[in-house]
Scaffold this active site. Structure first.
Site, PDB file in Angstrom:
ATOM      1  N   SER A   1      36.378 -18.344  38.940  1.00  0.00           N
ATOM      2  CA  SER A   1      37.732 -18.713  39.347  1.00  0.00           C
ATOM      3  C   SER A   1      37.693 -19.408  40.686  1.00  0.00           C
ATOM      4  O   SER A   1      36.636 -19.610  41.277  1.00  0.00           O
ATOM      5  CB  SER A   1      38.593 -17.465  39.460  1.00  0.00           C
ATOM      6  N   LYS A   2      38.864 -19.789  41.142  1.00  0.00           N
ATOM      7  CA  LYS A   2      38.957 -20.401  42.468  1.00  0.00           C
ATOM      8  C   LYS A   2      38.394 -19.444  43.508  1.00  0.00           C
ATOM      9  O   LYS A   2      37.810 -19.841  44.493  1.00  0.00           O
ATOM     10  CB  LYS A   2      40.401 -20.717  42.809  1.00  0.00           C
TER      11      LYS A   2
END
Ligand code: GLU
Length: 498
Positions: free
Chosen positions: A260-261
């Site tokens: 994910s980010k």
């Protein structure tokens, strides 16, 4: 042609400009682009920018530059236009309002006047009763007088909510996953149009896919839960839903959790794992390696091949070889793969790619000199940035010599090293030309003469002229560095050993 019909293939990549361009989004874009190119279809870029609160002005340039850097040119969209525009959702509000109203008129959606306070109360009540959270459908069944009263009381302020079916099931056919069935009792009466007149994701996405004549939706797995909502919206409008495939989620290199980010910068075996496209650019990867790498995340070329050109991929790309199970991000393969692309690249192109890298690092790097250097380093670097460590010494204007103790080879002392370098300097000064072979012949003769090991003398010369323990082949490096600069550096070394 589409896979099962005669509709022309039209696919879209539909990012929301809320932050930097994530590598997972780049994979979604790539698979859409490959699918379009394979079928001779159209690849559309649509910007889903209706969430003004999360809008990030830096996102657009990162996105457009990133797509172009990867070679994923879009046929319709921002900057290129097209017949189905505008391609920014923020410029299509009237269309969403019109179709939200259409649903209300046809009793398929309703105006909801509930205040934030009331919604918060409902949430509290549900929490206390351990019920699933969600809107309690209060405004779905208002009597006309009550509706009119609330309308007046709220000064007309309202949202429009979808009337989700209350019973039964919704089945979505996913190209990769077959039928997925959802229990309608778990679906919500979601907001379609917000009180500011802007649409939510669901309404805008469905209206646009319909009016942009999208044939196939290829999007990330995290949108699966939206699929039954969209299916019911299509049914309400009486429109045919595009075929749909949810691409497998990309997992962290450890296999645990989604990439994910928030994975940005987490270390895998002590090294930083980039997750944003611009981080890959800055780390010195080349676009063809990234494209090849991403193609391998969730898709397989077959024949056990891991290296292939984008043309070969286009010819072969089909959704049947997409594995719906989550795919681990094999970041350890990327360095290797990038090295393969660098090794096989035309030297002029590599020189051109290296120039900005050297310049950003503060070197003055003329293309001529870089072109001379490329053959020395091309097979030795895995990223463009590796070239800085490997060949930076050829470009420094202010050479910083290595500390004298590093000059002294194994089984020698400072005095012996100094004597060897003095003799080497003398011989090198007298050479008829500065070709690597000429230098090498002289230095091998000196090794004999002084009863040294080649490694000892060459090691001292390497540290003297490059200030590095590792470098491209010594004499080729000195040839590129030039006679004057090489001799000057050897003199500095000799002085430092005094
Ligand atoms: N705007 C959504 C996103 O940011 C699009 C999802 C979809 O493709 O439907 O990914």
């Amino acid at each position: 042609m589409s896979e099962n019909g005669s509709l022309p293939v039209r696919v879209r990549f539909a990012p929301s400009p809320t932050g930097p361009f994530h590598i997972g989004s780049a994979r979604t874009a790539l698979f859409n682009w490959l699918f379009a190119r394979h079928h001779g279809g159209t690849f559309i870029l649509r910007i889903e920018d209706t969430d003004r609160k999360r809008f990030d002005p830096d996102a657009m340039p990162l996105l457009l530059d990133g797509l172009r850097w990867l070679g994923l040119e879009w046929d319709e969209g921002p900057e290129v236009g097209g017949e189905y525009g505008p391609y920014f959702q923020s410029e299509r509000s009237a269309l969403y309002q019109e179709w939200a109203e259409w649903l209300v008129e046809h009793d398929l959606a309703y105006r909801c006047y509930c205040t934030e306070e009331r919604l918060a109360e409902v949430r509290e009540r549900q929490k206390a009763a351990r019920q699933d959270p969600g809107y309690d459908r209060h405004c779905r069944t208002l009597a006309p007088e009550e509706r009119a009263r609330l309308h007046a009381e709220r000064g007309g302020e309202h949202v429009i909510r979808f009337k989700m079916p209350l019973e039964g099931t919704t089945t979505v056919h996913d190209i990769l996953r077959d039928d997925i069935t959802f229990d309608n009792r778990r679906l919500q009466d979601l907001v379609l149009l917000k009180s500011d007149g802007l649409p939510t994701y669901h309404l805008a996405n469905v209206v646009d896919d319909h009016f942009m004549a999208i044939s196939h939706i290829l999007r990330a797995e995290e949108w699966i839960s939206s699929a039954p909502v969209h299916k019911n919206l299509y049914a309400a409008f009486g429109w045919e839903m595009p075929q749909i495939a949810h691409l497998p989620v990309i997992l962290n290199p450890s296999g645990k959790g989604k990439l994910s980010k928030r994975s940005a910068g987490f270390t895998e075996g002590g090294r930083k794992v980039p997750v944003l496209l611009h981080e890959f650019q800055e780390a010195g990867y080349v676009p063809e390696a990234i494209v090849n790498f991403l193609t391998n995340v969730g898709w397989s070329f077959g024949d056990d091949r891991e290296v292939f050109t984008v043309e070969e991929t286009i010819a072969r790309f089909d959704l049947k070889r997409v594995n719906p199970a989550g795919s681990v991000f094999p970041v350890e393969k990327l360095d290797w793969l990038n090295g393969v692309y660098l090794r096989d690249m035309a030297p002029e192109r590599l020189a051109a790619l290296l120039q900005p890298v050297f310049e950003r690092a503060g070197y003055r790097a003329e293309l001529d000199r870089l072109t001379q250097v490329v053959p020395l380093i091309q097979v030795r670097i895995k990223t463009l940035n590796d070239a800085l460590d490997m060949a930076g010494f050829l470009f420094t204007e202010q050479f910083v010599p290595a500390p004298p103790e590093q000059l002294v080879p194994k089984k020698m002392d400072a005095a012996a090293t100094r004597a060897a370098l003095e003799r080497a300097l003398e011989m090198l000064e007298g050479l008829p030309d500065w070709r690597a072979e000429t230098q090498e012949a002289a230095m091998r003769a000196l090794v004999e003469e002084m009863g040294l090991k080649a490694g000892q003398l060459f090691g001292a010369l390497r540290v003297a002229t490059t200030a590095q323990a590792v470098s491209p082949p010594l004499f080729e490096s000195m040839e590129v560095l030039g006679r004057e600069a090489s001799l000057a550096r050897i003199r500095l070394a000799i002085d430092s050993l005094a």
